[in-house]
Write a protein that holds these residues in place. Structure first.
Motif, short mmCIF file in Angstrom:
data_model
loop_
_atom_site.label_atom_id
_atom_site.label_comp_id
_atom_site.label_asym_id
_atom_site.label_seq_id
_atom_site.Cartn_x
_atom_site.Cartn_y
_atom_site.Cartn_z
N GLN A 103 0.84 -1.21 0.00
CA GLN A 103 0.00 0.00 0.00
C GLN A 103 0.87 1.26 0.00
N VAL A 104 1.92 1.22 0.81
CA VAL A 104 2.84 2.38 0.86
C VAL A 104 3.48 2.57 -0.51
N PHE A 105 3.88 1.45 -1.13
CA PHE A 105 4.53 1.52 -2.45
C PHE A 105 3.57 2.13 -3.47
N ASP A 106 2.32 1.68 -3.45
CA ASP A 106 1.32 2.20 -4.40
C ASP A 106 1.10 3.70 -4.21
N ALA A 107 1.00 4.12 -2.94
CA ALA A 107 0.80 5.55 -2.67
C ALA A 107 1.98 6.36 -3.17
N LEU A 108 3.19 5.85 -2.93
CA LEU A 108 4.38 6.57 -3.38
C LEU A 108 4.48 6.59 -4.90
#
Lengths: 136, 473
Positions: A16-21
């Motif tokens: 999720q963090v990767f997608d947001a970034l």
């Protein structure tokens, strides 16, 4: 016949963090970077006189009076008055832009419709009957 | 009124296969809807619209103002029908999800987020420039870093939104009313009944410096007079009576803006040479300065400041709700779909955009952030026109309950498509590379959604309205 509901995989927190970034990165690369590097923005041409007067800038006495009230003299107003948009037309540029926009909408609508059919099949069942109440 | 409901969200009774669905508080009435719509948009009279003068001259800008008024009347008509029928958080995003399909909904969600975030950024830029200009006009000598005010505006309003929607939208209503009153006072103060005394149209109006092409080009920034009026729909899930409040709030907002836009053009074009007006950051404040009245200058400083703050406030509200809705549906990471346990706001979505907004505000020119906002809005209007045609085809009149039925269908949709096409051409004239950059962003994001993100979405959950099966499916 109702379709077996699709069960999506759970996304781990790191994913999720990767997608947001990734979305942030996309904004920065496609929108911010071209502005920062001055690759995008307004296309203008400048024709600034060396020793301008209100007359050579095409300003009548009323216009000149308003410029002066705003704190300008002919020299400082010359840059503003002498900068114009460049509307020289490139048919190739126009055709490419039009193709990109139309292609984007056509592809998006077609792909959306494909996904939508899956959604409807899962929500209402595989065998359609117009006007039927949704299965619960 | 509950904050976590079990299928009590308007129009989403069958939405949640799970027993509990996170929802927002239903506290807003028609006045709040008006305040949210006009509050976001009224700033368009205080700044940005005048770049249309730069692209085509004052007469072209007036033509663009009215043409854009027609475009937005179509938007308001279509939006009122669709929103009063699909009343869920996310507005046009939720509508696209039910009417067109997931990829279109994903794109519409992004349009909303980008349009409102870039509008928020533009407001922050103007706030910084305005405070700098006002302080210097008051005799302050020395350097003032306007970037600090830009960042402070974004952080302060994000904090207000973090704390709660009712307080921020009530505040919006009050400061919008004050900003609108400032325009009316300025209009009366310049004595429009005595041409030549203060307003000097006969000496300042110079025809069409770019010829007929200028009228076309001016449509680009003509949208700025009204951009964001469709934001009324973003709070659909928080409105007490969506079928009544949304059309009423949106249409009265549109009328307010048409009046304010015409008054603004009339005052500014009668006080400033078009070359200056075409690049001014705060045209109405400059108009007040040109009257030579200190109290009027102070009033328009306050009016401009309030308009930018109200707009930025509404933009944070709208962008965060669209992002929240996308997170809740897994179009974006579900982490964003959380509601604050105490303040009942989509707090993670609010905080996420703060650094992006600050970065753009302190380092990009106003006309370009405005263009990014306009382009996202324009893509959304194009989808809206296509969407309503699809909506009527899939659910003809009488097949489902509609809160409002817009007249003369499909004329508004066809007119909207035509005016959108004209506006794409207008943006192409002078800002063609930015148009392509924006398209590259949405194409790349769409590819990411199709190839990666959509696998996390539950298919059946994308359709939550208690409607019959769509015709043809």
């Amino acid at each position: 016949m109702k379709r077996t509901p699709y069960e999506p995989p759970a996304q781990p927190v790191l994913g999720q963090v990767f997608d947001a970034l990734l979305v942030l990165g996309l904004v920065l690369v496609t929108l911010y970077l071209p502005l920062l590097l001055k690759l995008a923005g307004s296309g203008t041409i400048s024709d600034i006189a060396d020793k301008p007067s209100w007359e050579t800038l095409g300003q009548n006495p009323v216009m000149a009076g308003q410029w002066e009230k705003l704190g300008f003299d002919p020299a400082s107003a010359a840059t503003i008055v002498g900068t114009r948009f460049d509307y020289s037309f490139s048919w190739i540029g126009f055709a490419v832009t039009a193709l990109v926009i139309v292609g984007y909408f056509v592809a998006m609508l077609r792909w959306s419709d494909r996904e939508y059919r899956d959604v409807i099949a899962e929500r209402f069942g595989e065998n359609p009957t117009d006007g039927a109440a949704p299965e619960r | 009124m509950t904050d976590v409901t079990t299928g009590q969200i308007a129009g989403a009774e069958s939405a949640a296969p799970t027993s509990r669905r996170v929802a927002l508080k239903r506290v807003l009435g028609p006045a709040h809807v008006w305040g949210l719509g006009v509050g976001i948009v009224l700033v368009g009279e205080f700044m940005g619209w005048n770049f249309a003068v730069g692209k085509g001259g004052a007469i072209a800008a007036l033509t663009a103002c009215w043409l854009a008024g027609i475009l937005y009347t179509c938007v308001a008509m279509i939006d009122s029908e669709v929103t009063s029928t699909v009343a869920a958080a996310g507005g046009q995003y939720a509508q696209a999800k039910h009417i067109i399909g997931p990829l279109a909904a994903f794109n519409v969600g992004l349009y909303l987020v980008m349009a409102y975030t870039m509008l928020e950024v533009s407001n922050a830029i103007v706030t910084g420039d305005l405070i700098e200009a006002f302080v210097h006009n008051m005799g302050f000598v020395g350097d003032l870093d306007k970037r600090a005010f830009m960042a402070l505006t974004i952080v302060f309003l994000s904090f207000l939104n973090y704390r709660g929607v009712l307080a921020t939208l009530t505040l919006n209503y009050v400061i919008t009313a004050i900003a609108f009153a400032a325009i009316l006072v300025l209009f009366v103060a310049v004595k429009p009944w005595a041409p030549g005394e203060t307003l000097k149209h006969s000496d300042l109006l110079t025809g069409l410096p770019y010829g007929g092409l200028g009228i076309l080009a001016a449509m680009h920034f003509g949208l700025w007079y009204y951009l964001g009026i469709e934001g009324t729909t973003q709070a659909a899930e928080e409105v007490r009576s969506p079928a009544r409040s949304l059309p009423l709030g949106t249409m009265t907002g549109m009328m307010t803006l048409l009046i304010a836009a015409t008054l603004t053009w009339y005052v500014c074009s009668g006080l400033m040479p078009w070359e200056y007006l075409g690049q001014a950051v705060t045209p109405l404040y400059d108009a007040a300065r040109l009257t030579g009245s200190g109290p009027l200058e102070l009033l328009l400083f306050v009016g401009t400041l309030f308009a930018t703050l109200a707009s930025a406030n509404g933009c944070i509200n709208d962008a965060s709700r669209a992002w929240f809705a996308m997170g809740r549906d897994r179009y974006m990471p579900v982490w964003f779909g959380a509601v604050h346990p105490r303040y009942h706001t989509p707090y993670r979505s609010i905080v996420f955009f703060v650094p992006i907004a600050i970065l753009f505000a302190v380092s990009t020119p106003l006309d370009q952030t405005i263009t990014l906002s306009i382009l996202s809005g324009l893509l959304g209007y194009t989808i809206m026109a296509l969407g309503v045609i699809i909506f009527r085809r899939k659910w003809p009149l009488g097949s489902i309950s509609r809160g409002y039925v817009h007249p003369l269908h499909p004329l508004p949709a066809a007119l909207l498509l035509l005016l959108c096409s004209v506006t794409y051409l207008a943006v192409f004239l002078g800002y063609g590379t930015q148009l392509l950059a924006m398209m590259a962003f949405y194409i790349a994001a769409s590819a990411w959604f199709v190839l990666h993100r959509y696998k996390y979405c539950r298919r059946g959950d994308q359709f939550t309205m208690p409607w019959p099966r769509p015709k043809g499916y």
